[in-house]
Design an enzyme around this catalytic site. Structure first.
Site, mmCIF file in Angstrom:
data_model
loop_
_atom_site.group_PDB
_atom_site.id
_atom_site.type_symbol
_atom_site.label_atom_id
_atom_site.label_comp_id
_atom_site.label_asym_id
_atom_site.label_seq_id
_atom_site.Cartn_x
_atom_site.Cartn_y
_atom_site.Cartn_z
ATOM 1 N N SER A 8 0.971 -1.206 -0.092
ATOM 2 C CA SER A 8 0.119 -0.144 0.040
ATOM 3 C C SER A 8 0.965 1.355 -0.038
ATOM 4 C CB SER A 8 -0.800 0.019 1.155
ATOM 5 O OG SER A 8 -1.671 1.290 1.071
ATOM 6 N N HIS A 33 -0.972 -1.179 -4.442
ATOM 7 C CA HIS A 33 -2.351 -0.614 -3.737
ATOM 8 C C HIS A 33 -2.321 0.762 -3.540
ATOM 9 C CE1 HIS A 33 -6.036 -1.821 -1.843
ATOM 10 N NE2 HIS A 33 -5.771 -0.970 -0.919
ATOM 11 N N ASP A 35 -4.740 3.698 -2.241
ATOM 12 C CA ASP A 35 -5.756 4.169 -1.394
ATOM 13 C C ASP A 35 -6.075 5.491 -1.740
ATOM 14 O OD1 ASP A 35 -6.327 1.656 0.247
ATOM 15 O OD2 ASP A 35 -4.350 2.255 1.020
ATOM 16 N N MET A 37 -8.552 8.689 -0.613
ATOM 17 C CA MET A 37 -9.493 9.026 0.289
ATOM 18 C C MET A 37 -10.053 10.379 0.143
ATOM 19 S SD MET A 37 -7.379 7.609 3.710
ATOM 20 C CE MET A 37 -6.539 6.016 3.702
ATOM 21 N N HIS A 66 -8.024 1.422 -4.849
ATOM 22 C CA HIS A 66 -9.052 1.346 -3.898
ATOM 23 C C HIS A 66 -9.609 2.586 -3.301
ATOM 24 C CE1 HIS A 66 -9.795 0.253 0.724
ATOM 25 N NE2 HIS A 66 -11.094 0.347 0.204
ATOM 26 N N MET A 68 -11.908 4.918 -1.543
ATOM 27 C CA MET A 68 -12.739 5.032 -0.080
ATOM 28 C C MET A 68 -13.133 6.489 -0.143
ATOM 29 S SD MET A 68 -9.897 3.593 2.791
ATOM 30 C CE MET A 68 -8.497 3.316 1.915
ATOM 31 N N MET A 137 -11.804 -4.977 4.648
ATOM 32 C CA MET A 137 -11.143 -4.369 5.584
ATOM 33 C C MET A 137 -10.729 -4.892 6.893
ATOM 34 S SD MET A 137 -10.140 -1.818 3.720
ATOM 35 C CE MET A 137 -9.154 -0.848 5.040
ATOM 36 N N ASP A 175 -6.873 -5.997 3.767
ATOM 37 C CA ASP A 175 -6.187 -4.650 4.067
ATOM 38 C C ASP A 175 -6.401 -4.100 5.432
ATOM 39 O OD1 ASP A 175 -4.800 -2.311 3.863
ATOM 40 O OD2 ASP A 175 -6.152 -1.362 2.421
ATOM 41 N N GLY A 177 -3.469 -3.856 9.132
ATOM 42 C CA GLY A 177 -2.688 -4.796 10.123
ATOM 43 C C GLY A 177 -1.922 -5.937 9.537
#
Length: 217
Positions: A8, A33, A35, A37, A66, A68, A137, A175, A177
């Site tokens: 990511s 990946h 993200d 947002m 991805h 969000m 998630m 995705d 942790g």
């Protein structure tokens, strides 16, 4: 199938993004990946298309984008123009999910659907055969470096059962942790694609971290 790894970019060094993308290009990572947002759907803002366009030019790995954000369908054409391999949208953000999935496919991309931690996999029963991937998630979306939510393991198992029973070809991606302690358990439960940010980009040897995640498959 062999475990796929999608580091990511959210955890990369944005003052030296070229070096981190060069690392991804040379590594055994399968995808990158990204993200996106908006500060509305999730309580954070990451990066938008000006950054994505530069990343797309520099990265030689398939882009796993991805979103969000609210109304992600507004950006299908722009995402396809980037050359993205996968456009991932949240179930919770799409009023007309089936239409959005169709439009992503029509634009030449694979379609992924993301579920927040509190959203059950059963909501996908009527669309599971139409999508290419489900992203679960394993933290609440919006920030990197959060603690893994334990319920993700049985959730992966429930999703694997749904996919197998319906004959869907959808991959399972997780995705949040994802590191050396959680990744083996996720793969054992049925995960196909591991998204890992901090564990990869903050590692003393990112190449080794990626190799070890891939070796779990």
């Amino acid at each position: 199938m062999k475990t796929l790894v999608s580091p990511s970019l959210l955890a990369a060094n944005f003052l030296d993004l070229q070096s981190d993308i060069d690392m991804i290009n040379k590594s055994d990572a399968d995808w990158l990946h990204l993200d996106v947002m908006d500060g509305v759907f999730v309580p954070n803002i990451s990066f938008g298309f000006p950054v994505l366009e530069y990343v797309a030019k520099a990265c030689r790995k398939p882009l796993d984008v991805h979103f969000m954000i609210v109304k992600p369908e507004r950006y299908i054409a722009q995402t396809a123009k980037l050359g993205a391999m996968m456009m991932n949208v949240h179930y919770e953000a799409c009023v007309h999910l089936h239409r959005t999935v169709q439009e992503i496919h029509d634009a030449g991309m694979k379609a992924g659907v993301t579920l927040n931690p509190s959203t059950p996999v059963s909501v996908l029963e009527d669309i599971i055969k139409d999508i290419d991937m489900v992203l679960l998630m394993s933290v609440n979306p919006g920030f990197g470096g959060q603690q893994f939510i334990e319920n993700t393991i049985p959730k992966v198992m429930r999703l694997r059962k749904l996919i197998d029973e319906t004959g869907s070809k959808a991959l399972i991606e997780v995705d949040g942790g994802v590191h050396d302690q959680t990744a083996p358990r996720l793969v054992k439960a049925g995960t196909d694609v591991l998204v890992s940010g901090s564990y990869v980009f903050k590692a003393s040897d990112p190449y080794k971290a990626i190799r070890e995640l891939k070796a779990l498959g």
